[in-house]
Design an enzyme around this catalytic site. Structure first.
Site, PDB file in Angstrom:
ATOM      1  N   ASP A  16       6.710  89.482  32.136  1.00 30.29           N
ATOM      2  CA  ASP A  16       5.440  88.793  31.926  1.00 30.29           C
ATOM      3  C   ASP A  16       5.743  87.679  30.932  1.00 30.29           C
ATOM      4  O   ASP A  16       5.929  87.937  29.744  1.00 30.29           O
ATOM      5  CB  ASP A  16       4.386  89.748  31.356  1.00 30.29           C
ATOM      6  CG  ASP A  16       3.078  89.027  31.083  1.00 30.29           C
ATOM      7  OD1 ASP A  16       2.595  88.300  31.973  1.00 30.29           O
ATOM      8  OD2 ASP A  16       2.535  89.187  29.967  1.00 30.29           O
ATOM      9  N   GLU A  74       6.225  86.908  36.841  1.00 33.91           N
ATOM     10  CA  GLU A  74       4.917  86.378  37.211  1.00 33.91           C
ATOM     11  C   GLU A  74       4.965  84.857  37.238  1.00 33.91           C
ATOM     12  O   GLU A  74       5.567  84.223  36.364  1.00 33.91           O
ATOM     13  CB  GLU A  74       3.870  86.844  36.200  1.00 33.91           C
ATOM     14  CG  GLU A  74       2.464  86.431  36.551  1.00 33.91           C
ATOM     15  CD  GLU A  74       1.422  86.994  35.592  1.00 33.91           C
ATOM     16  OE1 GLU A  74       0.272  86.552  35.691  1.00 33.91           O
ATOM     17  OE2 GLU A  74       1.751  87.859  34.766  1.00 33.91           O
ATOM     18  N   ASP A 146       0.930  92.827  27.231  1.00 34.65           N
ATOM     19  CA  ASP A 146       2.040  92.065  27.808  1.00 34.65           C
ATOM     20  C   ASP A 146       3.096  92.992  28.412  1.00 34.65           C
ATOM     21  O   ASP A 146       3.672  92.697  29.451  1.00 34.65           O
ATOM     22  CB  ASP A 146       2.681  91.162  26.747  1.00 34.65           C
ATOM     23  CG  ASP A 146       1.707  90.126  26.223  1.00 34.65           C
ATOM     24  OD1 ASP A 146       1.277  89.267  27.009  1.00 34.65           O
ATOM     25  OD2 ASP A 146       1.358  90.197  25.028  1.00 34.65           O
TER      26      ASP A 146
END
EC number: 3.1.21.10
Length: 178
Positions: A16, A74, A146
């Site tokens: 992330d 991502e 996160d």
């Protein structure tokens, strides 16, 4: 999670991206429940090029320690703040470079793809992701957002890769019968 594992189960590094906090998770994709390590890289408040170097350096160390087979990250979420999106994209690039330098195949997923794979809805919120990741990976306690997002990326990749593999096997069987 211990480093030795079955070769048939891919170990996936989920990322992330962030320029101050970067979530990462290493998940053994085929295990039930999946074996995992979930954490964050917390970067010091220093100049941006130094932080980018630290992202590369620290993720390189994570890769060396956990020896993942694949990496998933991502895609950048484009917001109204162009400067923030640019910094996020650069941090993401430093992470991708660490994976590429280690020879890992890198898969990219949109936030809605990740949410759909983990929660079942592309519009899920952070708390839903944290809850589902904790359930799927049997993690006690509350996960940092996160870190949970990074685990969700890894789980999304595991589910997507598993489905793609099954589809490919079915196609090969159909062709063999024809």
């Amino acid at each position: 999670m211990s480093n030795p594992r079955s070769v048939t189960v891919p170990r996936i590094l989920g990322i992330d991206p962030g320029s101050t906090i970067m979530g990462f998770a290493v998940v053994d994709g085929g295990a039930r429940p999946a074996q995992c390590v979930i954490d964050c890289l917390r970067l010091p408040k220093t100049d941006f090029p130094t932080r980018l170097g630290l992202i590369f350096e620290r993720l390189t160390a994570v890769i060396a320690e956990w020896q993942p087979d694949e990496m998933a990250i991502e895609n950048v979420f484009v917001s109204r703040n162009a400067a923030s999106a640019l910094k996020l994209g650069q941090a993401r690039g430093a992470a991708i470079c660490a994976g590429a330098a280690a020879g890992l195949p890198v898969a990219e997923y949109t936030p809605s793809q990740i949410k759909q794979a983990v929660v079942g809805r592309g519009s899920a919120d952070k708390t839903q992701i944290q809850h589902m990741v904790a359930m799927l990976l049997a993690v006690p306690g509350k996960l940092q957002a996160d870190a949970a997002d990074a685990a969700a990326v890894a789980l999304c990749h595991a589910h997507t890769a598993h489905t793609a593999g099954r589809l490919q096997q079915g196609t090969q069987r159909s062709r063999a019968r024809a």
